[in-house]
Design a protein around this motif. Structure first.
Motif, mmCIF file in Angstrom:
data_model
loop_
_atom_site.group_PDB
_atom_site.id
_atom_site.type_symbol
_atom_site.label_atom_id
_atom_site.label_comp_id
_atom_site.label_asym_id
_atom_site.label_seq_id
_atom_site.Cartn_x
_atom_site.Cartn_y
_atom_site.Cartn_z
ATOM 1 N N PHE A 22 0.803 -1.225 0.000
ATOM 2 C CA PHE A 22 0.000 0.000 0.000
ATOM 3 C C PHE A 22 0.840 1.282 0.000
ATOM 4 N N SER A 23 2.114 1.177 -0.347
ATOM 5 C CA SER A 23 2.988 2.358 -0.347
ATOM 6 C C SER A 23 2.811 3.230 -1.586
ATOM 7 N N ALA A 24 2.401 2.630 -2.700
ATOM 8 C CA ALA A 24 2.319 3.317 -3.997
ATOM 9 C C ALA A 24 3.662 3.944 -4.366
ATOM 10 N N ALA A 25 4.726 3.361 -3.882
ATOM 11 C CA ALA A 25 6.058 3.940 -4.058
ATOM 12 C C ALA A 25 6.834 3.366 -5.235
ATOM 13 N N HIS A 26 6.274 2.383 -5.921
ATOM 14 C CA HIS A 26 7.046 1.708 -6.975
ATOM 15 C C HIS A 26 6.213 1.567 -8.252
ATOM 16 N N ARG A 27 5.718 2.690 -8.739
ATOM 17 C CA ARG A 27 4.874 2.692 -9.946
ATOM 18 C C ARG A 27 5.559 1.979 -11.119
ATOM 19 N N GLU A 28 6.882 2.096 -11.184
ATOM 20 C CA GLU A 28 7.628 1.470 -12.283
ATOM 21 C C GLU A 28 7.527 -0.059 -12.258
ATOM 22 N N ALA A 29 7.131 -0.641 -11.140
ATOM 23 C CA ALA A 29 7.023 -2.092 -11.014
ATOM 24 C C ALA A 29 5.649 -2.625 -11.429
ATOM 25 N N LEU A 30 4.705 -1.723 -11.748
ATOM 26 C CA LEU A 30 3.389 -2.178 -12.197
ATOM 27 C C LEU A 30 3.518 -2.916 -13.526
ATOM 28 N N PRO A 31 2.688 -3.936 -13.756
ATOM 29 C CA PRO A 31 2.715 -4.620 -15.050
ATOM 30 C C PRO A 31 2.396 -3.649 -16.183
ATOM 31 N N ASP A 32 2.979 -3.876 -17.344
ATOM 32 C CA ASP A 32 2.660 -3.057 -18.520
ATOM 33 C C ASP A 32 1.155 -3.102 -18.771
ATOM 34 N N HIS A 154 3.104 -5.669 -5.021
ATOM 35 C CA HIS A 154 4.548 -5.448 -4.832
ATOM 36 C C HIS A 154 4.935 -4.011 -5.203
ATOM 37 N N ALA A 155 4.228 -3.420 -6.129
ATOM 38 C CA ALA A 155 4.477 -2.020 -6.505
ATOM 39 C C ALA A 155 3.894 -1.054 -5.474
ATOM 40 N N GLY A 156 3.039 -1.565 -4.582
ATOM 41 C CA GLY A 156 2.462 -0.731 -3.535
ATOM 42 C C GLY A 156 1.048 -0.266 -3.815
ATOM 43 N N PHE A 157 0.406 -0.845 -4.806
ATOM 44 C CA PHE A 157 -0.941 -0.454 -5.192
ATOM 45 C C PHE A 157 -1.929 -1.548 -4.793
ATOM 46 N N TYR A 158 -3.218 -1.298 -5.015
ATOM 47 C CA TYR A 158 -4.258 -2.255 -4.658
ATOM 48 C C TYR A 158 -4.978 -2.732 -5.919
ATOM 49 N N PRO A 159 -4.890 -4.025 -6.262
ATOM 50 C CA PRO A 159 -5.578 -4.537 -7.451
ATOM 51 C C PRO A 159 -7.085 -4.538 -7.228
ATOM 52 N N CYS A 160 -7.824 -4.020 -8.204
ATOM 53 C CA CYS A 160 -9.268 -3.880 -8.000
ATOM 54 C C CYS A 160 -10.102 -4.208 -9.235
ATOM 55 N N GLY A 161 -9.485 -4.628 -10.318
ATOM 56 C CA GLY A 161 -10.286 -4.925 -11.503
ATOM 57 C C GLY A 161 -9.461 -5.512 -12.626
#
Length: 189
Positions: A22-32, A154-161
């Protein structure tokens, strides 16, 4: 199973012990192709609704379809104990923090971020357990939907859809009032 394999399998359930969740600190790690939302109401609509805009799939169905091939297998039963043992210390350490957050909610001093964490943490850990199980049951590469879900966490976000074009949708918790980066077990009380 050898130790290196078990380490890879248990990587997802060790995430709550890190500063990333939940950090939202690693946007670059989000899947393409990930769609990142900053509107919590829209994120919750996509996560929970059965009636979605045509470009989205029902998130609960996508997850269920990803888990169903291995959920009732002997391999799942075999790894379940290891997964539960790996995550149990987190819940033990989380309980006093959870109680503090409940008191803040009752006093109406809980921040948006604290409410978000307190409401969704259990579901997040359950999903991460499924990622671990898939890695054990299917292969070290896991299951594609669940691996995308893990990468979002892992990127710090929450999957929702999930979009019909096979891209995951996530919520950016950094937009919430009181957002805090750090290990949840070190949450300021």
């Amino acid at each position: 199973m050898s130790d290196p394999d078990l380490s890879l399998v248990l990587e997802p359930v060790r995430l709550p012990f890190s500063e990333r969740l939940f950090s939202a600190a690693h946007r670059e790690a989000l899947p393409d192709g990930t769609e990142a939302l900053t509107d919590l109401d829209r994120a919750m609509l996509l996560e929970n609704s059965q009636e979605l805009p045509p470009e989205y799939r029902i998130w609960q169905d996508v997850q269920a379809n990803a888990v169903s091939p291995f959920y009732c297998t002997d391999a799942y039963a075999t790894i379940s104990t290891d997964i539960e043992e790996a995550v149990a210390p987190f819940w033990e350490q989380w309980e006093p923090i959870r109680m503090t957050l409940v008191k803040r909610r009752l006093r109406k001093t809980q921040t948006e971020f604290e409410n978000f964490v307190n409401t969704l943490l259990y579901d997040a850990v359950e999903q991460l357990k499924q990622v671990s199980a898939a890695r054990h049951c299917l292969s070290p590469d896991g299951e594609p939907v669940l691996e995308a879900l893990f990468r979002v966490y892992h990127a710090g976000f929450y999957p929702c859809g999930w979009r019909r074009d096979n891209n995951i949708v996530c919520f950016d918790p950094s937009v919430l009032e009181g957002h805090w980066i750090g290990c949840l077990l070190d949450y300021p009380t």
